[in-house]
Design a protein around this motif. Sequence first.
Motif, PDB file in Angstrom:
ATOM      1  N   SER A   1     -27.328 -20.314 -11.007  1.00 17.47           N
ATOM      2  CA  SER A   1     -26.125 -20.664 -11.772  1.00 17.47           C
ATOM      3  C   SER A   1     -26.371 -20.502 -13.264  1.00 17.47           C
ATOM      4  O   SER A   1     -25.530 -19.955 -13.995  1.00 17.47           O
ATOM      5  CB  SER A   1     -25.728 -22.103 -11.459  1.00 17.47           C
ATOM      6  OG  SER A   1     -24.613 -22.486 -12.235  1.00 17.47           O
ATOM      7  N   LYS A   2     -27.538 -20.979 -13.736  1.00 18.08           N
ATOM      8  CA  LYS A   2     -27.872 -20.854 -15.162  1.00 18.08           C
ATOM      9  C   LYS A   2     -28.044 -19.384 -15.549  1.00 18.08           C
ATOM     10  O   LYS A   2     -27.586 -18.946 -16.608  1.00 18.08           O
ATOM     11  CB  LYS A   2     -29.156 -21.631 -15.462  1.00 18.08           C
ATOM     12  CG  LYS A   2     -29.507 -21.701 -16.942  1.00 18.08           C
ATOM     13  CD  LYS A   2     -28.430 -22.436 -17.724  1.00 18.08           C
ATOM     14  CE  LYS A   2     -28.787 -22.537 -19.201  1.00 18.08           C
ATOM     15  NZ  LYS A   2     -27.717 -23.183 -19.980  1.00 18.08           N
ATOM     16  N   LYS A   3     -28.675 -18.619 -14.655  1.00 13.26           N
ATOM     17  CA  LYS A   3     -28.883 -17.196 -14.920  1.00 13.26           C
ATOM     18  C   LYS A   3     -27.535 -16.481 -14.995  1.00 13.26           C
ATOM     19  O   LYS A   3     -27.318 -15.621 -15.863  1.00 13.26           O
ATOM     20  CB  LYS A   3     -29.733 -16.580 -13.810  1.00 13.26           C
ATOM     21  CG  LYS A   3     -30.011 -15.090 -14.001  1.00 13.26           C
ATOM     22  CD  LYS A   3     -30.793 -14.529 -12.837  1.00 13.26           C
ATOM     23  CE  LYS A   3     -30.939 -13.019 -12.940  1.00 13.26           C
ATOM     24  NZ  LYS A   3     -31.640 -12.447 -11.777  1.00 13.26           N
ATOM     25  N   GLU A   4     -26.612 -16.835 -14.086  1.00  5.07           N
ATOM     26  CA  GLU A   4     -25.272 -16.239 -14.104  1.00  5.07           C
ATOM     27  C   GLU A   4     -24.559 -16.570 -15.404  1.00  5.07           C
ATOM     28  O   GLU A   4     -23.885 -15.720 -15.998  1.00  5.07           O
ATOM     29  CB  GLU A   4     -24.475 -16.768 -12.908  1.00  5.07           C
ATOM     30  CG  GLU A   4     -23.109 -16.101 -12.739  1.00  5.07           C
ATOM     31  CD  GLU A   4     -22.388 -16.564 -11.496  1.00  5.07           C
ATOM     32  OE1 GLU A   4     -21.175 -16.314 -11.394  1.00  5.07           O
ATOM     33  OE2 GLU A   4     -23.028 -17.191 -10.634  1.00  5.07           O
ATOM     34  N   GLU A   5     -24.736 -17.823 -15.872  1.00  6.30           N
ATOM     35  CA  GLU A   5     -24.131 -18.229 -17.142  1.00  6.30           C
ATOM     36  C   GLU A   5     -24.720 -17.424 -18.298  1.00  6.30           C
ATOM     37  O   GLU A   5     -23.998 -16.945 -19.181  1.00  6.30           O
ATOM     38  CB  GLU A   5     -24.373 -19.719 -17.357  1.00  6.30           C
ATOM     39  CG  GLU A   5     -23.799 -20.264 -18.664  1.00  6.30           C
ATOM     40  CD  GLU A   5     -24.164 -21.722 -18.913  1.00  6.30           C
ATOM     41  OE1 GLU A   5     -23.978 -22.190 -20.050  1.00  6.30           O
ATOM     42  OE2 GLU A   5     -24.643 -22.372 -17.970  1.00  6.30           O
ATOM     43  N   ILE A   6     -26.059 -17.272 -18.290  1.00  8.72           N
ATOM     44  CA  ILE A   6     -26.743 -16.507 -19.343  1.00  8.72           C
ATOM     45  C   ILE A   6     -26.287 -15.043 -19.314  1.00  8.72           C
ATOM     46  O   ILE A   6     -26.007 -14.443 -20.356  1.00  8.72           O
ATOM     47  CB  ILE A   6     -28.276 -16.593 -19.170  1.00  8.72           C
ATOM     48  CG1 ILE A   6     -28.766 -18.023 -19.426  1.00  8.72           C
ATOM     49  CG2 ILE A   6     -28.978 -15.632 -20.132  1.00  8.72           C
ATOM     50  CD1 ILE A   6     -28.551 -18.527 -20.824  1.00  8.72           C
ATOM     51  N   ASN A   7     -26.210 -14.463 -18.106  1.00  8.26           N
ATOM     52  CA  ASN A   7     -25.773 -13.068 -17.989  1.00  8.26           C
ATOM     53  C   ASN A   7     -24.343 -12.893 -18.481  1.00  8.26           C
ATOM     54  O   ASN A   7     -23.983 -11.858 -19.045  1.00  8.26           O
ATOM     55  CB  ASN A   7     -25.898 -12.602 -16.541  1.00  8.26           C
ATOM     56  CG  ASN A   7     -27.342 -12.390 -16.114  1.00  8.26           C
ATOM     57  OD1 ASN A   7     -28.219 -12.220 -16.957  1.00  8.26           O
ATOM     58  ND2 ASN A   7     -27.604 -12.438 -14.825  1.00  8.26           N
ATOM     59  N   GLY A   8     -23.513 -13.943 -18.249  1.00 11.01           N
ATOM     60  CA  GLY A   8     -22.153 -13.908 -18.777  1.00 11.01           C
ATOM     61  C   GLY A   8     -22.155 -13.868 -20.300  1.00 11.01           C
ATOM     62  O   GLY A   8     -21.377 -13.131 -20.922  1.00 11.01           O
ATOM     63  N   LYS A   9     -23.044 -14.668 -20.898  1.00  9.73           N
ATOM     64  CA  LYS A   9     -23.167 -14.677 -22.356  1.00  9.73           C
ATOM     65  C   LYS A   9     -23.694 -13.334 -22.869  1.00  9.73           C
ATOM     66  O   LYS A   9     -23.277 -12.859 -23.925  1.00  9.73           O
ATOM     67  CB  LYS A   9     -24.081 -15.810 -22.806  1.00  9.73           C
ATOM     68  CG  LYS A   9     -23.488 -17.205 -22.600  1.00  9.73           C
ATOM     69  CD  LYS A   9     -24.434 -18.281 -23.104  1.00  9.73           C
ATOM     70  CE  LYS A   9     -23.825 -19.672 -22.925  1.00  9.73           C
ATOM     71  NZ  LYS A   9     -24.747 -20.733 -23.382  1.00  9.73           N
TER      72      LYS A   9
ATOM     73  N   GLU B   1     -20.918 -11.021 -22.915  1.00 12.27           N
ATOM     74  CA  GLU B   1     -20.069 -11.350 -24.062  1.00 12.27           C
ATOM     75  C   GLU B   1     -20.663 -10.788 -25.349  1.00 12.27           C
ATOM     76  O   GLU B   1     -19.943 -10.231 -26.192  1.00 12.27           O
ATOM     77  CB  GLU B   1     -19.919 -12.859 -24.168  1.00 12.27           C
ATOM     78  CG  GLU B   1     -18.968 -13.319 -25.268  1.00 12.27           C
ATOM     79  CD  GLU B   1     -18.850 -14.829 -25.364  1.00 12.27           C
ATOM     80  OE1 GLU B   1     -18.307 -15.324 -26.363  1.00 12.27           O
ATOM     81  OE2 GLU B   1     -19.313 -15.521 -24.427  1.00 12.27           O
TER      82      GLU B   1
ATOM     83  N   SER C   1     -32.869 -14.864 -19.477  1.00  8.64           N
ATOM     84  CA  SER C   1     -32.481 -14.344 -18.170  1.00  8.64           C
ATOM     85  C   SER C   1     -33.694 -13.862 -17.394  1.00  8.64           C
ATOM     86  O   SER C   1     -33.805 -14.092 -16.184  1.00  8.64           O
ATOM     87  CB  SER C   1     -31.479 -13.198 -18.348  1.00  8.64           C
ATOM     88  OG  SER C   1     -31.086 -12.673 -17.102  1.00  8.64           O
TER      89      SER C   1
END
Length: 452
Positions: free
Chosen positions: A45-53, A56, A241
């Motif tokens: 979940s954290k990795k997905e959030e980081i990849n989203g950033k 961005e 990531s």
Amino acid sequence: MNKKYFISLSIAAALTIGSLPTLATTASANSSVEDLKKQQDDVSSKKEEINGKISEKNSQIDQTINKQKDLESQITEISTKLKDTETKIAEKTKEIDETTAKINKLKADIEELKKKIEERNELLKERARAIQEKGGSANYLDVLLGAESFGDFINRVTAVNTIVSADKKIMDEQKRDQEELEKKQAEVEKELADLESSKANLESLKKDLDSQKAKKAELFKQLEAQQASLKVEKADLEKESDELSKMEHQLEGEIQAEQARLAELARQREIERKRQAEAEAAKRAAAQKQATSSSSGGSSSAAAAPAEKAPSAPVSAGAWTAPASGTITTNFGWDTLNGKRRFHYGTDIAARGSVPISAAADGYVIKSHYSSSYGNVVYITHSINGQMFTTVYAHMSSSLVSTGQAVNKGDQIGYMGNTGYSFGQHLHFELYRGSWSASHSNAVNPRQYINF
């Protein structure tokens, strides 16, 4: 990335690694896979959030680059205009220099003309004085009447006419030269004023273009700094990531190791079950032999052989059994869901009422939890004839087993339901040769092993 979160997650992973149970400590292993899965889900979940950033940041960097390209185009356009303006200023300056030279030459011509006009004025003044002294025009009459002969008269008339014409010519030239002088002065002064005005406008335009170019260049520098900052932030996020990916892979290895340990337990359990079955078979054979011997010795009472306990329905003979009773609504393979073609990686069994779900074979529960897609789901690992298998029981209304629990073929593990991504009460049953994988690459058709 939140440093405290990273440190606490690392410590949790380290503690989990350090506390992995041995084969003999099954009770303490009950939560190992569950804990590791939870940690893996947190890391994912954290990795997905980081990849989203990161995505961005990439978008922001692309926007900045596009702005820079637009500014470069504007600066190039302004530079072109500046170059054109500077060329025009140079041309106007040259024209002003040429016009100034013309003015200087005209001034010299004017001075020369002034001298000629002054000379003519003196000549006319002399004429006027002579006429005045002689009594005006009567002097011309005296000249004519004083002729001694007709021929002399004609000569005198011609001379008078010549003098009058010369005077008239001088006066005409005087008037024409004065008008030409005034005209030239007006033209040159207007031309010079126009050139000076045009040059002033061009210089003003150049000043404005210089200002625009300076502002664009400053903005370009700011965008370069912003892009550099975004790249640093992106690099930091990519580093985080990568660290999360390493943790994710490490946890995946630990999960596989724990699943392998449970599978090994299942394998040893299968060996023990076979050994016990063989021992019981040998015991029954010995008892039957003894009974036969006693019967042949003339005993009047015949000992009945003990009857084998038949498996309760719907458990079938062999290593596998159907996990539930009901109608097969969807088989393993390609089908259509909501009008879209998709590959179905399991077998769906549907039935009404309170329908029990059973373990399809002996094994250990490796996970029992709720998933947004599977709903209430149970994963069981099996070891059958030395081959590791994993079965999945999805969309149950409830689960009756927990992680690490040993189950026998036919043991009830829950009830058929309609939880998660489901369209009506049914059991979605999957069978994997090896461990379960999100890609379903090793999923097999359950009908290869189970007679539904």
